[in-house]
Design a protein around this motif. Structure first.
Motif, PDB file in Angstrom:
ATOM      1  N   ALA A 157       2.851  -0.472  -2.422  1.00 54.22           N
ATOM      2  CA  ALA A 157       2.276  -0.533  -1.076  1.00 54.22           C
ATOM      3  C   ALA A 157       1.344   0.623  -0.770  1.00 54.22           C
ATOM      4  O   ALA A 157       0.667   0.602   0.261  1.00 54.22           O
ATOM      5  CB  ALA A 157       3.394  -0.569  -0.039  1.00 54.22           C
ATOM      6  N   THR A 182       6.279   8.023   3.891  1.00 60.24           N
ATOM      7  CA  THR A 182       5.525   6.870   3.395  1.00 60.24           C
ATOM      8  C   THR A 182       5.686   6.715   1.894  1.00 60.24           C
ATOM      9  O   THR A 182       5.858   5.593   1.387  1.00 60.24           O
ATOM     10  CB  THR A 182       4.036   7.021   3.751  1.00 60.24           C
ATOM     11  OG1 THR A 182       3.902   7.131   5.173  1.00 60.24           O
ATOM     12  CG2 THR A 182       3.233   5.834   3.265  1.00 60.24           C
ATOM     13  N   SER A 186       7.587   3.447  -0.553  1.00 65.65           N
ATOM     14  CA  SER A 186       6.597   2.673  -1.311  1.00 65.65           C
ATOM     15  C   SER A 186       6.934   2.640  -2.799  1.00 65.65           C
ATOM     16  O   SER A 186       6.268   3.280  -3.630  1.00 65.65           O
ATOM     17  CB  SER A 186       5.205   3.284  -1.112  1.00 65.65           C
ATOM     18  OG  SER A 186       4.883   3.370   0.260  1.00 65.65           O
ATOM     19  N   ARG A 239       1.922  -8.754  13.271  1.00 67.18           N
ATOM     20  CA  ARG A 239       2.503  -8.027  12.141  1.00 67.18           C
ATOM     21  C   ARG A 239       2.471  -6.519  12.395  1.00 67.18           C
ATOM     22  O   ARG A 239       1.481  -6.008  12.915  1.00 67.18           O
ATOM     23  CB  ARG A 239       1.730  -8.330  10.855  1.00 67.18           C
ATOM     24  CG  ARG A 239       1.735  -9.784  10.438  1.00 67.18           C
ATOM     25  CD  ARG A 239       0.799 -10.010   9.254  1.00 67.18           C
ATOM     26  NE  ARG A 239       0.827 -11.405   8.803  1.00 67.18           N
ATOM     27  CZ  ARG A 239       0.069 -11.887   7.823  1.00 67.18           C
ATOM     28  NH1 ARG A 239      -0.796 -11.084   7.200  1.00 67.18           N
ATOM     29  NH2 ARG A 239       0.161 -13.165   7.481  1.00 67.18           N
ATOM     30  N   PHE A 241       2.313  -4.387   9.950  1.00 66.08           N
ATOM     31  CA  PHE A 241       1.756  -3.828   8.720  1.00 66.08           C
ATOM     32  C   PHE A 241       0.360  -4.402   8.502  1.00 66.08           C
ATOM     33  O   PHE A 241      -0.027  -5.394   9.116  1.00 66.08           O
ATOM     34  CB  PHE A 241       2.656  -4.172   7.528  1.00 66.08           C
ATOM     35  CG  PHE A 241       2.985  -5.642   7.413  1.00 66.08           C
ATOM     36  CD1 PHE A 241       2.074  -6.547   6.879  1.00 66.08           C
ATOM     37  CD2 PHE A 241       4.200  -6.131   7.858  1.00 66.08           C
ATOM     38  CE1 PHE A 241       2.364  -7.898   6.789  1.00 66.08           C
ATOM     39  CE2 PHE A 241       4.511  -7.491   7.780  1.00 66.08           C
ATOM     40  CZ  PHE A 241       3.582  -8.370   7.251  1.00 66.08           C
ATOM     41  N   LYS A 243      -1.290  -4.509   4.862  1.00 63.32           N
ATOM     42  CA  LYS A 243      -1.021  -5.233   3.619  1.00 63.32           C
ATOM     43  C   LYS A 243       0.484  -5.247   3.364  1.00 63.32           C
ATOM     44  O   LYS A 243       1.206  -4.350   3.794  1.00 63.32           O
ATOM     45  CB  LYS A 243      -1.717  -4.547   2.434  1.00 63.32           C
ATOM     46  CG  LYS A 243      -3.225  -4.400   2.584  1.00 63.32           C
ATOM     47  CD  LYS A 243      -3.939  -5.733   2.480  1.00 63.32           C
ATOM     48  CE  LYS A 243      -5.463  -5.531   2.498  1.00 63.32           C
ATOM     49  NZ  LYS A 243      -6.184  -6.818   2.382  1.00 63.32           N
ATOM     50  N   TYR A 244       0.957  -6.271   2.630  1.00 64.06           N
ATOM     51  CA  TYR A 244       2.379  -6.376   2.328  1.00 64.06           C
ATOM     52  C   TYR A 244       2.542  -6.931   0.919  1.00 64.06           C
ATOM     53  O   TYR A 244       1.795  -7.816   0.496  1.00 64.06           O
ATOM     54  CB  TYR A 244       3.076  -7.306   3.330  1.00 64.06           C
ATOM     55  CG  TYR A 244       4.585  -7.284   3.250  1.00 64.06           C
ATOM     56  CD1 TYR A 244       5.324  -6.419   4.050  1.00 64.06           C
ATOM     57  CD2 TYR A 244       5.272  -8.115   2.365  1.00 64.06           C
ATOM     58  CE1 TYR A 244       6.706  -6.388   3.992  1.00 64.06           C
ATOM     59  CE2 TYR A 244       6.656  -8.089   2.294  1.00 64.06           C
ATOM     60  CZ  TYR A 244       7.376  -7.226   3.105  1.00 64.06           C
ATOM     61  OH  TYR A 244       8.744  -7.191   3.027  1.00 64.06           O
ATOM     62  N   GLU A 262       8.675  -0.796   4.765  1.00 67.19           N
ATOM     63  CA  GLU A 262       7.782  -1.138   5.864  1.00 67.19           C
ATOM     64  C   GLU A 262       6.672  -2.089   5.440  1.00 67.19           C
ATOM     65  O   GLU A 262       6.341  -3.032   6.171  1.00 67.19           O
ATOM     66  CB  GLU A 262       7.175   0.141   6.453  1.00 67.19           C
ATOM     67  CG  GLU A 262       6.369  -0.100   7.714  1.00 67.19           C
ATOM     68  CD  GLU A 262       5.842   1.195   8.309  1.00 67.19           C
ATOM     69  OE1 GLU A 262       4.958   1.114   9.183  1.00 67.19           O
ATOM     70  OE2 GLU A 262       6.307   2.280   7.919  1.00 67.19           O
ATOM     71  N   CYS A 263       6.089  -1.864   4.280  1.00 66.70           N
ATOM     72  CA  CYS A 263       4.948  -2.672   3.837  1.00 66.70           C
ATOM     73  C   CYS A 263       5.219  -3.397   2.525  1.00 66.70           C
ATOM     74  O   CYS A 263       4.284  -3.897   1.880  1.00 66.70           O
ATOM     75  CB  CYS A 263       3.705  -1.801   3.692  1.00 66.70           C
ATOM     76  SG  CYS A 263       3.142  -1.105   5.264  1.00 66.70           S
ATOM     77  N   CYS A 264       6.468  -3.439   2.114  1.00 67.33           N
ATOM     78  CA  CYS A 264       6.830  -4.170   0.908  1.00 67.33           C
ATOM     79  C   CYS A 264       8.327  -4.408   0.928  1.00 67.33           C
ATOM     80  O   CYS A 264       9.041  -3.891   1.797  1.00 67.33           O
ATOM     81  CB  CYS A 264       6.427  -3.403  -0.364  1.00 67.33           C
ATOM     82  SG  CYS A 264       7.347  -1.858  -0.629  1.00 67.33           S
ATOM     83  N   ALA A 294      10.736  -6.226   7.913  1.00 63.92           N
ATOM     84  CA  ALA A 294       9.494  -5.525   8.257  1.00 63.92           C
ATOM     85  C   ALA A 294       9.398  -5.346   9.760  1.00 63.92           C
ATOM     86  O   ALA A 294       8.851  -4.353  10.254  1.00 63.92           O
ATOM     87  CB  ALA A 294       8.281  -6.289   7.726  1.00 63.92           C
ATOM     88  N   ARG A 436      -0.956  -0.405   9.363  1.00 64.44           N
ATOM     89  CA  ARG A 436       0.443  -0.002   9.261  1.00 64.44           C
ATOM     90  C   ARG A 436       0.805   0.769  10.529  1.00 64.44           C
ATOM     91  O   ARG A 436       0.172   1.771  10.857  1.00 64.44           O
ATOM     92  CB  ARG A 436       0.609   0.875   8.017  1.00 64.44           C
ATOM     93  CG  ARG A 436       2.026   1.273   7.692  1.00 64.44           C
ATOM     94  CD  ARG A 436       2.042   2.076   6.400  1.00 64.44           C
ATOM     95  NE  ARG A 436       3.382   2.213   5.856  1.00 64.44           N
ATOM     96  CZ  ARG A 436       3.617   2.393   4.552  1.00 64.44           C
ATOM     97  NH1 ARG A 436       2.626   2.426   3.694  1.00 64.44           N
ATOM     98  NH2 ARG A 436       4.855   2.516   4.117  1.00 64.44           N
TER      99      ARG A 436
END
Length: 618
Positions: A157, A182, A186, A239, A241, A243-244, A262-264, A294, A436
């Motif tokens: 992510a 972050t 990730s 959403r 986020f 990108k996911y 959060e994003c994956c 998410a 995000r």
């Protein structure tokens, strides 16, 4: 001595070599500024990982620690009051500290979850990163670099990665500078045998597998996952986020798992998830569950779960964080077609029967199970039905089902729990989409106020009764007012049959009070049930049933013989180095839970499981 935080804003340089897959070792080098520190710096590894709901930081995997400043080795010792803190002595005038270490990933399952095989690896940055213990994690910046075997597909992510190769056998991934929170949120998934599916312009599904033939071969299964995204959008509206990435491993070598970020999200399923699609039914709520997180758990997070560092957290509101997510994991799986509505109702029947017949509810309230991940470490328990074990997941599901049905009934069908998801768990319209978003903590009062805005009701008393107090029964009103009732049959439902086949067990809980697994081994005993009364315990091996070598079929035949008025079943069992004969009173024949539609009630559960998303083709 001082551990005063440095004002220097230079990012930590973190370089991890993950190419040693044969030995599952992550070789790590770090360099960080120590300007502003006097004679020592206290470094830490992340201790309390939010998705684990417990202090499960991998401090035990660190080895080969070496600290140098200006080419001089630095002495270090561990804080006796906090073994996650490493106190490093600095020479006078030191400006940078260089660190070398290894993170030793498990090589067999009794050491922990397997993360590396010859074909697949999962990498978690927190297992290798030491950072100053005296600063908020959102202010500590890291510039990460990761080396992977050449040719492996990967996903992460993190933004702004650039990839370079050295012309031989490795890929080097350079990621942009990020804060510690972050970075640790990730993870990386990589593998030789991979399929990359774009679910929409901002959401990607990376599937890696033990073999190429285990990757999806048709489009129907992948289309269900595409509809999952559409159904989540229809539910939440916005959403949190940009990108996911779904990071999915189909493997019997890498440990099975589900972890939200959060994003994956990370999904570890059996190797045959796609290649034997018909048999993977009871695993298919995993991706919906992690995707819901998410919004529920990552963007809107219980306040105790969101701290300035990873040294402490609390597990309050797990019946929301996980219970509400468990509910919508099943609901979205039905709405998008990953699991049929019929099988979902059968799953609800099994969940209710399991938790309604859990004797531990007589002494322990549901809310106290929020603490289970902290002190059980998710290890097997000798008497799960009496001790209870993270019941906030599935008993929480039943409670939120009741909330949903209550809102639908009280509003005459004009509102539902879906409205809470859009109003409370989704970002405000002003935040827009495509980026995000910073997590928004909440507490119980905030949640109750939001529910009251959706539907006027005494929600405080509702949850006090079901979460805080000891209750004799699991929540049933969601099923009953949802247009169904519990019934019993002498054959397993399709959901239970699939789960038994998929996970290699047979469930005699509702007749004898035990479950049997592979090699005729007892894998669970219901507290105060018939097997308990006879002295059966978890871990025993059943050698024979009524003079016949044990098999599931032989046990079924013995139970069937007790269908009319009960009877006695004789078992020869082995435990440790002793063999003995036990006599079990079996009060009924085979007994399995189902839901049956009630003729005189609106079938609100059917409406709940109906898709929200209407395609243009429709």
């Amino acid at each position: 001595m001082s551990n005063q935080q440095s004002a220097d804003t230079q990012p930590i340089q973190l370089r991890v070599d993950a190419t040693d897959i044969a030995r599952a070792i992550f070789w790590t080098a770090q360099s960080l500024s120590v300007r502003g520190y006097e004679d020592r710096i206290v470094l830490t590894l992340a201790k309390w990982l939010p998705a684990y709901h417990a202090p499960r930081g991998a401090i035990d995997r660190l080895a080969g620690l070496r600290f140098q400043a200006g080419g001089t080795d630095c002495r270090w010792h561990r804080d006796p009051d906090n073994p996650f803190h490493l106190i490093v002595e600095l020479p006078a005038g030191a400006e940078r500290l260089d660190i070398a270490l290894q993170s030793l990933s498990p090589t067999e399952s009794n050491q922990g979850r397997i993360m590396v095989s010859d074909e697949i690896l999962r990498f978690h940055w927190e297992e290798c990163l030491l950072y100053p213990a005296d600063a908020p994690i959102d202010t500590i910046m890291v510039e990460p670099v990761l080396r992977l075997p050449e040719g492996w597909e990967w996903a992460c992510a993190l933004d702004a990665a650039r990839e370079e190769t050295n012309g031989s056998d490795v890929s080097v991934l350079h990621f942009g500078v990020v804060d510690v929170r972050t970075l640790i949120d990730s993870p990386v998934l990589a593998g030789i045998h991979a399929h990359r599916e774009t679910l929409d312009q901002d959401i990607e599904l990376l599937i890696v597998a033990d073999r190429a033939d285990l990757l999806p071969q048709g489009r129907d299964e992948l289309e269900c996952h595409r509809r999952l995204v559409a159904e989540a959008d229809a539910l939440f509206g916005r959403r949190p986020f940009g990108k996911y990435h779904f990071l999915m491993a189909c493997s019997d070598q890498i440990g099975r798992m589900g972890l939200e970020h959060e994003c994956c999200s990370e999904e570890g399923v059996r190797a045959t998830y796609f290649s034997n699609w018909a048999s993977s039914t009871t695993e298919r709520d995993l991706l919906p569950h992690e995707f819901v997180h998410a919004w529920v758990g990552k963007y809107r997070v219980p306040a105790g779960n969101f701290q300035p560092d990873f040294s402490r957290m609390t597990n309050e509101l797990m019946w929301v964080y996980e219970g509400l997510t468990q509910y919508y994991g099943h609901v979205l799986a039905a709405r998008c077609g990953l699991i049929s509505a019929e099988l979902t109702l059968q799953a609800f029947a099994l969940i209710f029967a399991t938790y309604d017949e859990r004797p531990g509810r007589s002494w322990r309230p549901l809310g106290d199970t929020d603490n289970d991940p902290i002190f059980t470490a998710r290890e097997s328990q000798p008497w799960q039905s009496w001790q209870r074990s993270e019941d906030y997941y599935s008993e929480g599901l039943l409670m939120w089902m009741e909330v949903d049905v209550t809102i639908r009934q009280a509003s005459g069908g004009t509102r539902s729990l879906d409205d809470l998801m859009r109003r409370f768990f989704a970002p405000p319209q002003a935040d827009g989409q495509g980026k995000r978003l910073h997590p928004r903590p909440y507490d119980r009062a905030d949640l109750i106020a939001a529910l009251r805005d959706v539907q006027d009701h005494d929600w405080e008393a509702f949850f006090a009764e079901r979460v805080d107090k000891v209750t004799p029964h699991a929540p049933y009103a969601g099923i009953e007012k949802g247009g169904y009732r519990m019934v019993w049959s002498d054959r397993p439902s399709g959901w239970l049959a699939d789960d038994q086949s998929h996970h290699s067990y047979f469930d005699f809980s509702y007749s004898l009070g035990l479950k049997m697994g592979l090699n005729a081994k007892v894998i669970d005993v219901l507290w105060d049930g018939p097997a308990f009364a006879a002295g059966v315990v978890k871990g025993m091996r059943v050698l024979s049933v009524g003079g016949t070598t044990y098999s599931h079929a032989a046990m079924q035949d013995a139970i069937d013989s007790c269908a009319d008025g009960g009877g006695t079943i004789e078992l020869v069992v082995e435990r440790l180095d002793r063999v003995k004969t036990l006599s079990l009173h079996c009060p009924v024949g085979q007994r399995y839970p189902w839901l049956k539609a009630a003729e005189d009630s609106p079938r609100l559960l059917d409406a709940i499981l109906e898709p929200l998303f209407k395609s243009s083709a429709a």
